[in-house]
Design a protein around this motif. Structure first.
Motif, PDB file in Angstrom:
ATOM      1  N   THR A  55     -18.733 -14.139  11.746  1.00 41.39           N
ATOM      2  CA  THR A  55     -17.703 -13.120  11.528  1.00 41.39           C
ATOM      3  C   THR A  55     -17.514 -12.790  10.050  1.00 41.39           C
ATOM      4  OG1 THR A  55     -15.923 -14.784  11.455  1.00 41.39           O
ATOM      5  CG2 THR A  55     -16.472 -13.834  13.606  1.00 41.39           C
ATOM      6  N   GLY A  56     -18.312 -13.385   9.181  1.00 37.59           N
ATOM      7  CA  GLY A  56     -18.200 -13.122   7.753  1.00 37.59           C
ATOM      8  C   GLY A  56     -19.553 -13.235   7.082  1.00 37.59           C
ATOM      9  N   ARG A  57     -19.607 -12.805   5.823  1.00 36.13           N
ATOM     10  CA  ARG A  57     -20.859 -12.837   5.065  1.00 36.13           C
ATOM     11  C   ARG A  57     -20.593 -13.454   3.706  1.00 36.13           C
ATOM     12  NH1 ARG A  57     -22.770  -9.316   1.429  1.00 36.13           N
ATOM     13  NH2 ARG A  57     -21.152  -7.798   1.999  1.00 36.13           N
ATOM     14  N   MET A 110     -26.355 -25.275   5.800  1.00 35.19           N
ATOM     15  CA  MET A 110     -25.589 -24.218   5.138  1.00 35.19           C
ATOM     16  C   MET A 110     -24.347 -24.860   4.540  1.00 35.19           C
ATOM     17  SD  MET A 110     -24.244 -22.422   8.670  1.00 35.19           S
ATOM     18  CE  MET A 110     -23.553 -21.014   7.847  1.00 35.19           C
ATOM     19  N   ARG A 111     -23.588 -24.097   3.766  1.00 35.82           N
ATOM     20  CA  ARG A 111     -22.411 -24.673   3.108  1.00 35.82           C
ATOM     21  C   ARG A 111     -21.456 -25.321   4.111  1.00 35.82           C
ATOM     22  NH1 ARG A 111     -19.767 -24.287  -1.615  1.00 35.82           N
ATOM     23  NH2 ARG A 111     -17.798 -23.846  -0.568  1.00 35.82           N
ATOM     24  N   LEU A 112     -21.192 -24.656   5.208  1.00 39.19           N
ATOM     25  CA  LEU A 112     -20.252 -25.191   6.192  1.00 39.19           C
ATOM     26  C   LEU A 112     -20.680 -26.560   6.687  1.00 39.19           C
ATOM     27  CD1 LEU A 112     -17.793 -24.777   8.113  1.00 39.19           C
ATOM     28  CD2 LEU A 112     -19.412 -23.776   9.742  1.00 39.19           C
ATOM     29  N   ASP A 158     -16.270 -20.164   4.652  1.00 41.52           N
ATOM     30  CA  ASP A 158     -17.554 -20.704   5.103  1.00 41.52           C
ATOM     31  C   ASP A 158     -17.623 -20.766   6.627  1.00 41.52           C
ATOM     32  OD1 ASP A 158     -18.532 -21.079   2.491  1.00 41.52           O
ATOM     33  OD2 ASP A 158     -17.465 -22.976   2.318  1.00 41.52           O
ATOM     34  N   ALA A 159     -16.488 -21.076   7.264  1.00 42.79           N
ATOM     35  CA  ALA A 159     -16.455 -21.094   8.726  1.00 42.79           C
ATOM     36  C   ALA A 159     -16.753 -19.704   9.290  1.00 42.79           C
ATOM     37  CB  ALA A 159     -15.092 -21.583   9.211  1.00 42.79           C
ATOM     38  N   ALA A 160     -16.246 -18.654   8.613  1.00 44.93           N
ATOM     39  CA  ALA A 160     -16.516 -17.288   9.075  1.00 44.93           C
ATOM     40  C   ALA A 160     -18.002 -16.959   8.979  1.00 44.93           C
ATOM     41  CB  ALA A 160     -15.694 -16.293   8.259  1.00 44.93           C
ATOM     42  N   VAL A 161     -18.652 -17.426   7.922  1.00 43.29           N
ATOM     43  CA  VAL A 161     -20.100 -17.224   7.799  1.00 43.29           C
ATOM     44  C   VAL A 161     -20.812 -17.965   8.928  1.00 43.29           C
ATOM     45  CG1 VAL A 161     -22.129 -17.653   6.357  1.00 43.29           C
ATOM     46  CG2 VAL A 161     -19.994 -16.867   5.304  1.00 43.29           C
TER      47      VAL A 161
END
Length: 408
Positions: free
Chosen positions: A138-140, A302-304, A131-134
């Motif tokens: 840096t992530g999806r 968002m989730r994070l 979730d941190a990457a999203v």
């Protein structure tokens, strides 16, 4: 004396929220009578790291080597290097427990070493790193990497002897995944009141240098990631200035979203009311806090942000600042609207402007809110008190080791 080896992604002398939380934990544990040391993996990238290295009176060991290579091969190489360094150190220093901190690569290395050594492992989750990457771009969500990271996290949680999370949001999510509640406990974010409990008076010279006038000043001090929602705060400034003409916005820090935010501010009809300072040395942060009346955290929904509680609002409360924040789950664990802070709708510049304008227009309520917030930090988020929550966790894993005696 019980010995605890903390397994870390990176540490001081690097500066981040991660390293400052680590420092606070280790210092508070030492004050309780535990003997602590830290070991970092290959993502600790401070120039010329020594092994061991003493920073701020704390001892850290380094896995050494560089992280590189193809995906998956690279991560496994990192885990192996860190696990080997843990084993070598443990055979010399003989810790009683391995206390690994997220990301899951640290937990996996600790489990690998712990099984070889016969030492119990505590795994502490500060955020779900998929979730941190999203959140940091840096992530999806839903990608193969996202689900692989989640599976790895679940494997580490399953293998650890006990799991600690920083907030109820993360713990509840793990329970929903099927993990037993009795295996999970919470160590909330905290503040070292020796560092943050004595705020500086307003630095009039710095205020004049920055052209802030008499204020009031709205501030954000931290990293400029897209999920922080600073674009919503900048978008809200014209409406705020229309109601409170002397209001100014002070943005201290930097990060991936900085260029876009500067361009947005420059195009704003109230560009003259917005100040960017850039990154400042950690020892000077207090000077900038002294200029701010209301610290604002407009995180996106968002989730994070729903699952993770941030550290910064607690530091601001300890500094005697008013706190305003978006109404997401991580903020709701820390802020009671109208008591310890002000909540406003996330992703909504109009709602943000209305809430901040109302707060700025009622200065007669400020002192009472500041005092309630500081009392909340002192009673519920002082590291010197909160760190005691680790003791029963360690005790359950080490029945033959005597924990430090704690005065009532």
């Amino acid at each position: 004396m019980t010995r605890v080896l903390h397994v870390l992604d990176h540490s001081l002398p690097m500066h981040s929220g991660y390293t400052f939380r680590t420092r606070a934990i280790l210092k508070a544990q030492e004050a309780l009578g535990l003997e602590v040391r830290g070991v970092t993996g290959q993502r600790h990238t401070a120039p010329t790291p020594a092994d061991p290295e003493v920073v701020d009176g704390l001892t850290f060991y380094r896995a050494g080597g560089a992280s590189g290579g193809l995906p998956l091969v690279r991560e496994w190489s990192e885990v192996t290097a860190l696990a080997d360094r843990i084993v070598k150190l443990a055979r010399e220093w003989r810790p009683d427990v391995l206390h690994a901190h997220s990301p899951a690569l640290c937990g996996l290395a600790a489990l690998k070493a712990g099984r070889k050594l016969g030492i119990p492992v505590v795994y502490e989750i500060r955020a779900f790193w998929e979730d941190a990457a999203v959140g940091n771009g840096t992530g999806r969500e839903g990608s193969a990497k996202y689900w692989l990271t989640r599976v790895l996290e679940n494997d580490v949680v399953s293998g650890a002897d006990h799991v600690v999370t920083i907030c109820e949001g993360l713990r509840t999510d793990l329970i929903a995944r099927g993990f037993p509640p009795e295996k999970l406990s919470i160590m909330p974010n905290g503040v070292d009141l020796d560092l943050f409990g004595d705020p500086l008076p307003r630095d009039a010279a710095l205020a004049a240098e920055l052209g802030l006038g008499e204020g009031p000043v709205i501030g954000f001090l931290g990293s400029f990631y897209p999920y922080e929602g600073l674009d919503d705060l900048i978008a809200a400034m014209p409406a705020i200035v229309a109601r409170v003409p002397a209001a100014r916005l002070l943005l201290v820090g930097g990060g991936p979203a900085e260029a876009d935010l500067r361009a947005q501010a420059q195009a704003s009809p109230v560009a003259d009311a917005i100040r960017f300072v850039g990154r400042v040395p950690h020892h000077e942060v207090d000077r900038y806090y002294s200029l701010v009346d209301v610290v604002c955290y407009p995180r996106k929904a968002m989730r994070l942000t729903d699952l993770v509680t941030p550290l910064k609002p607690l530091e601001a409360m300890a500094q005697g600042k008013l706190v305003s924040a978006s109404d997401v789950g991580g903020h709701r664990e820390l802020i009671r609207h109208g008591q310890t802070g002000t909540l406003f709708p996330p992703d909504d510049p109009v709602g943000l402007a209305a809430a901040l304008s109302e707060l700025l227009g009622t200065p007669q309520s400020w002192n009472a809110q500041r005092e309630v917030a500081r009392d909340f930090v002192r009673s519920s988020h002082d590291w010197a008190l909160n760190v005691r929550r680790y003791l029963p966790v360690y005790q359950a894993l080490l029945p033959n080791h005597r924990m430090p005696a704690i005065a009532a």
